[in-house]
Motif scaffolding. Structure first.
Motif, PDB file in Angstrom:
ATOM      1  N   SER A  32       0.840  -1.204   0.000  1.00 15.86           N
ATOM      2  CA  SER A  32       0.000   0.000   0.000  1.00 15.86           C
ATOM      3  C   SER A  32       0.872   1.249   0.000  1.00 15.86           C
ATOM      4  CB  SER A  32      -0.951  -0.010   1.195  1.00 15.86           C
ATOM      5  OG  SER A  32      -0.214  -0.117   2.382  1.00 15.86           O
ATOM      6  N   GLY A  33       0.267   2.373  -0.358  1.00 13.93           N
ATOM      7  CA  GLY A  33       0.982   3.642  -0.358  1.00 13.93           C
ATOM      8  C   GLY A  33       1.283   4.174  -1.749  1.00 13.93           C
ATOM      9  N   PHE A  34       0.752   3.536  -2.801  1.00  9.54           N
ATOM     10  CA  PHE A  34       0.940   4.058  -4.155  1.00  9.54           C
ATOM     11  C   PHE A  34       0.113   5.338  -4.311  1.00  9.54           C
ATOM     12  CE2 PHE A  34       2.094  -0.017  -6.748  1.00  9.54           C
ATOM     13  CZ  PHE A  34       3.143  -0.246  -5.866  1.00  9.54           C
ATOM     14  N   ASN A  35       0.677   6.342  -5.006  1.00 10.69           N
ATOM     15  CA  ASN A  35      -0.103   7.568  -5.228  1.00 10.69           C
ATOM     16  C   ASN A  35      -0.756   7.525  -6.617  1.00 10.69           C
ATOM     17  OD1 ASN A  35       1.839   8.360  -7.118  1.00 10.69           O
ATOM     18  ND2 ASN A  35       3.066   9.386  -5.552  1.00 10.69           N
ATOM     19  N   GLU A  36      -1.503   8.588  -6.920  1.00  7.47           N
ATOM     20  CA  GLU A  36      -2.267   8.585  -8.179  1.00  7.47           C
ATOM     21  C   GLU A  36      -1.375   8.497  -9.408  1.00  7.47           C
ATOM     22  OE1 GLU A  36      -5.219  11.692  -8.400  1.00  7.47           O
ATOM     23  OE2 GLU A  36      -6.181  10.922  -6.587  1.00  7.47           O
ATOM     24  N   GLU A  37      -0.205   9.182  -9.339  1.00  6.65           N
ATOM     25  CA  GLU A  37       0.723   9.122 -10.495  1.00  6.65           C
ATOM     26  C   GLU A  37       1.239   7.694 -10.692  1.00  6.65           C
ATOM     27  OE1 GLU A  37       2.442  12.453  -8.416  1.00  6.65           O
ATOM     28  OE2 GLU A  37       0.271  12.361  -8.679  1.00  6.65           O
ATOM     29  N   ASP A  38       1.553   7.022  -9.579  1.00  5.27           N
ATOM     30  CA  ASP A  38       2.032   5.627  -9.671  1.00  5.27           C
ATOM     31  C   ASP A  38       0.981   4.765 -10.370  1.00  5.27           C
ATOM     32  OD1 ASP A  38       4.304   6.230  -8.168  1.00  5.27           O
ATOM     33  OD2 ASP A  38       3.379   5.644  -6.273  1.00  5.27           O
ATOM     34  N   LEU A  39      -0.274   4.935  -9.927  1.00  7.60           N
ATOM     35  CA  LEU A  39      -1.351   4.103 -10.484  1.00  7.60           C
ATOM     36  C   LEU A  39      -1.544   4.400 -11.968  1.00  7.60           C
ATOM     37  CD1 LEU A  39      -3.899   4.379  -7.520  1.00  7.60           C
ATOM     38  CD2 LEU A  39      -2.439   2.431  -8.068  1.00  7.60           C
ATOM     39  N   ALA A  40      -1.465   5.707 -12.318  1.00  7.10           N
ATOM     40  CA  ALA A  40      -1.642   6.087 -13.724  1.00  7.10           C
ATOM     41  C   ALA A  40      -0.516   5.505 -14.576  1.00  7.10           C
ATOM     42  CB  ALA A  40      -1.684   7.617 -13.846  1.00  7.10           C
ATOM     43  N   GLU A  41       0.699   5.534 -14.026  1.00  7.90           N
ATOM     44  CA  GLU A  41       1.858   5.006 -14.772  1.00  7.90           C
ATOM     45  C   GLU A  41       1.709   3.490 -15.001  1.00  7.90           C
ATOM     46  OE1 GLU A  41       5.559   6.121 -12.913  1.00  7.90           O
ATOM     47  OE2 GLU A  41       6.725   4.957 -14.387  1.00  7.90           O
ATOM     48  N   LEU A  42       1.260   2.797 -13.974  1.00  8.68           N
ATOM     49  CA  LEU A  42       1.086   1.345 -14.117  1.00  8.68           C
ATOM     50  C   LEU A  42      -0.043   1.021 -15.091  1.00  8.68           C
ATOM     51  CD1 LEU A  42       1.551   0.068 -10.448  1.00  8.68           C
ATOM     52  CD2 LEU A  42       3.132  -0.203 -12.360  1.00  8.68           C
ATOM     53  N   GLU A  43      -1.109   1.804 -15.017  1.00  4.38           N
ATOM     54  CA  GLU A  43      -2.239   1.566 -15.926  1.00  4.38           C
ATOM     55  C   GLU A  43      -1.793   1.737 -17.381  1.00  4.38           C
ATOM     56  OE1 GLU A  43      -5.765   3.822 -15.026  1.00  4.38           O
ATOM     57  OE2 GLU A  43      -6.964   2.577 -16.390  1.00  4.38           O
TER      58      GLU A  43
END
Ligand code: NAP
Length: 266
Positions: free
Chosen positions: A101-112
């Protein structure tokens, strides 16, 4: 039927140990390697508590995925390492199941984005406990009818991030259906900073950290003359493994990005 070949990141951690137990006790899974920054080049069986599990240990995921054939990465580490692990896995066509846990929105967008480019499935699950996922779904249902809500999340005192990923996700899900509202008295003032907790879209989140706790959350809705409390308690980490298994089985069938176990629950 071919076994799902799995790499686990963070095997010595509290969640990692449970994941090793799950994978080695599941007939349809095969543990092919683990990622552990402190025991590079060893066998897992050389590490206390993992006797008889003879799989290689790698500090670096790049080297690991060049050396062993894997289908799924289960990551249970910290956000920086987890992000690097998930990105590298996707680049190698390995499907990440991330509980870190602890991923931010940019991390999630990058992975997506990376998922879409590689057409490889990836599941990020801030909470693997099925009960917690249902709590979030129920909170979303209630959020349609109750505009006032506060979240109290309670965890053990070794947790690094606050508020918890589950609390943030719960607030996000409620916001999907709740009319925006600034809660409390318009003139309220904190006499001690932080007394009203963190705030996201007008929803207050309070984080409690105490030894003895595992993972607990209350979502309290208030309206004229009534309150509704939805509560979930996790008493030990084995409760997360049903969700880990569900995520591993699901990630093998998808080539898209999924954030939140609720999106794979029927
Ligand atoms: P933990 O006991 O502290 O274990 C963390 C593991 O990560 C340890 O093995 C640690 O090894 C390793 N690690 C730490 N920093 C690292 C780095 N920079 N590179 C590589 N490995 C590193 O924590 P936990 O309770 O198992 O939780 C693990 C993660 O899962 C956390 O992010 C936690 O918030 C999350 N979590 C998720 C759920 C869920 O349902 N999704 C439930 C509980 C926990 P070292 O000895 O090398 O530091």
């Amino acid at each position: 039927m071919e076994k799902v070949r799995i790499v686990i990141g963070g095997p010595r951690g509290r969640m990692g140990k449970e994941a090793v137990r799950l994978v080695t006790n599941t007939d349809t899974y095969e543990l092919v390697a683990v990622l552990d920054r402190k025991n590079d080049g060893m066998l897992l069986s050389d590490i206390d508590g993992f006797e008889n599990i003879e799989v290689p240990v790698f500090a670096d995921i790049e080297k690991c995925l060049i050396t062993v054939q894997a289908d799924v990465l289960i990551d249970l580490t910290v956000p920086e390492a987890g992000m690097y692990h998930a990105k590298t896995a996707l680049q190698h066509g390995v499907r990440p199941v991330v509980g870190t846990s602890g991923f931010n929105e940019e991390d999630l967008a990058e992975l997506e984005k990376l998922c879409a480019e590689k057409e490889t499935g990836c599941i990020i699950a801030p909470n693997f406990a099925i009960g917690a996922v249902l709590m979030m779904k129920f909170a979303r249902m209630a959020g349609k009818y109750f505009k006032d809500v506060e979240i109290i999340e309670m965890h053990h005192d070794q947790k690094l991030d606050a508020p918890s990923g589950t609390a943030i996700k719960t607030a996000e899900m409620i916001c999907e259906v709740r009319e925006p509202k600034k809660q409390g008295h318009p003139d309220e003032k904190e006499t001690i900073k932080g007394a009203r907790g963190a705030e996201t879209d007008g929803i207050h989140i309070h984080s409690v950290r105490l030894p003895g706790l595992v993972a607990h959350q209350e979502v309290i809705f208030g309206s004229a003359g009534e309150t509704l409390t939805i509560r979930h308690d996790t008493y030990n980490r084995s409760s997360f493994m049903t969700g880990v298994k569900l995520a591993v089985d699901s990630v093998m069938k998808i080539d898209t990005f999924v954030y939140g176990l609720e999106n794979i629950l029927e």
